[in-house]
Enzyme design. Structure first.
Site, PDB file in Angstrom:
ATOM      1  N   TYR A 198       0.841  -1.215   0.000  1.00 59.41           N
ATOM      2  CA  TYR A 198       0.000   0.000   0.000  1.00 59.41           C
ATOM      3  C   TYR A 198       0.875   1.264   0.000  1.00 59.41           C
ATOM      4  O   TYR A 198       0.635   2.197  -0.775  1.00 59.41           O
ATOM      5  CB  TYR A 198      -0.964  -0.020   1.198  1.00 59.41           C
ATOM      6  N   VAL A 268      -3.060  13.456  -0.626  1.00 60.77           N
ATOM      7  CA  VAL A 268      -2.407  14.439   0.250  1.00 60.77           C
ATOM      8  C   VAL A 268      -1.234  15.189  -0.379  1.00 60.77           C
ATOM      9  O   VAL A 268      -0.772  16.175   0.185  1.00 60.77           O
ATOM     10  CB  VAL A 268      -1.898  13.840   1.583  1.00 60.77           C
TER      11      VAL A 268
HETATM   12  N1  GLN Z   1       0.048   7.763   2.289  1.00 56.71           N
HETATM   13  C1  GLN Z   1      -1.076   8.414   2.899  1.00 56.71           C
HETATM   14  C2  GLN Z   1      -1.628   7.540   4.011  1.00 56.71           C
HETATM   15  O1  GLN Z   1      -1.795   6.376   3.812  1.00 56.71           O
HETATM   16  C3  GLN Z   1      -2.068   8.679   1.836  1.00 56.71           C
HETATM   17  C4  GLN Z   1      -3.279   9.288   2.360  1.00 56.71           C
HETATM   18  C5  GLN Z   1      -3.916  10.293   1.464  1.00 56.71           C
HETATM   19  O2  GLN Z   1      -3.479  10.686   0.367  1.00 56.71           O
HETATM   20  N2  GLN Z   1      -4.954  10.796   2.006  1.00 56.71           N
HETATM   21  O3  GLN Z   1      -1.921   8.004   5.088  1.00 56.71           O
END
Ligand code: GLN
Length: 317
Positions: A198, A268
């Site tokens: 992930y 994000v």
């Molecule tokens: N890598 C981030 C996480 O898993 C991605 C989250 C996102 O873009 N909201 O927390």
């Protein structure tokens, strides 16, 4: 031509881009140094119509990590591999109304939907067939899918983002263990491997032009307008867009569906992938985020877009 006067359309989009540019509200994500350090002033808008007309403005060739925009792609891949019934034994399709990484599951002990972290981790566990062991092949499948969705240009992987994600992942680990306690994963899931996978998917890098083509492939029912290749089945894309519409913008999803009326997914790093079904895909990228984690300029761009054009789902009534 799906947009008859493309030159005029480009002028209008450029006006919207320029009106949105002065907005410097919000903060860049700071949970990892690789995101905290990006130049917050960058702003890209790129679009690609279902018949392949394109426009790119601003920093449209600057790479950013896809982060949560990997969620609709991985969900679609899981659907392609196992079909709707198997996938939704493991993950719901109801908005959670909660933050994207909140430690919460539905009444069946399953993630609410594939567009929040718990559901995305679950989809990662589903990206393999019975007895398949090779995680490298799974990552190749994801990279290759991004490449094909984006019209054939190579996508990148940011190893520093991945390493940072992995070392600041307590919440994602907590979500993983919570789901394992509820026996939510498919049999023989390796939790650590799934979580790492992930984080790797979040660390894939594209630029706005590539992401616009990805969105255009979704807008076109799974056939890439650039290459003409069918990447996803139409049914897969219908399911994916339904969940982007109801769950794609974190706990702003209901508000976004109401005011903008388009399926979209934010990440994000500041990306926003927007789909205007049968018309075009759009990507905006601007790193400053609002309190819910959505790109401030991305949201403003969408507001102006639907104020100018009748792209809202119910504008045609
Ligand atoms: N890598 C981030 C996480 O898993 C991605 C989250 C996102 O873009 N909201 O927390």
């Amino acid at each position: 031509m799906v947009i008859r006067d493309f030159d005029e359309f480009c002028r209008d989009i450029t006006d919207i881009y320029e009106s949105t540019l002065p907005n410097t509200e919000g903060q860049v994500a700071s949970y990892i140094p690789q995101l905290a350090r990006v130049n917050p002033d960058q702003f890209a808008v790129s679009l690609c119509t279902v018949d392949g007309q394109r426009l790119s403005l601003g920093d449209s060739k600057a790479d950013f990590s896809v982060q949560s925009t990997c969620k609709p792609i991985n969900y679609s891949l899981a659907l392609q591999l196992h079909g709707e019934h198997v996938v939704h034994r493991h993950v719901g399709r109801e908005p959670s109304g909660r933050g994207f990484n909140e430690l919460t599951l539905n009444h069946d002990g399953r993630p609410h939907n594939p567009m929040i972290n718990a559901g995305a981790i679950m989809c990662c566990s589903l990206l393999k067939r019975e007895g398949e062991v090779n995680v490298a092949d799974r990552f190749d499948l994801v990279m290759d899918t991004w490449r094909r969705l984006g019209g054939g240009t190579k996508v990148k992987f940011n190893n520093s983002v991945y390493l940072s994600e992995r070392t600041t992942a307590d919440r994602n680990f907590a979500l993983g263990y919570f789901m394992r306690e509820k026996q939510a994963f498919p049999a023989s899931t390796d939790l650590l491997e799934t979580l790492e996978f992930y984080f790797q998917c979040c660390s894939i890098e594209v630029h706005a032009e590539q992401m616009a083509a990805v969105a255009a492939t979704l807008a076109n029912g799974g056939i890439c307008p650039i290459s003409g290749e069918r990447v996803f089945e139409t049914k897969t894309v219908q399911h994916c867009l339904s969940l982007m519409y109801s769950c794609g913008m974190y706990d702003y999803s209901g508000e976004f569906a109401f005011t903008i009326g388009l399926p979209a997914k934010s990440g994000v790093a500041g990306a926003l992938m927007i789909v205007v079904p049968n018309v075009m895909g759009i990507c905006t990228w601007s790193p400053r985020l609002d309190k819910l984690g959505n790109s401030v300029r991305g949201i403003e761009f969408c507001r102006r877009l639907v104020a100018t054009f009748n792209f809202h789902n119910y504008d045609t009534l």
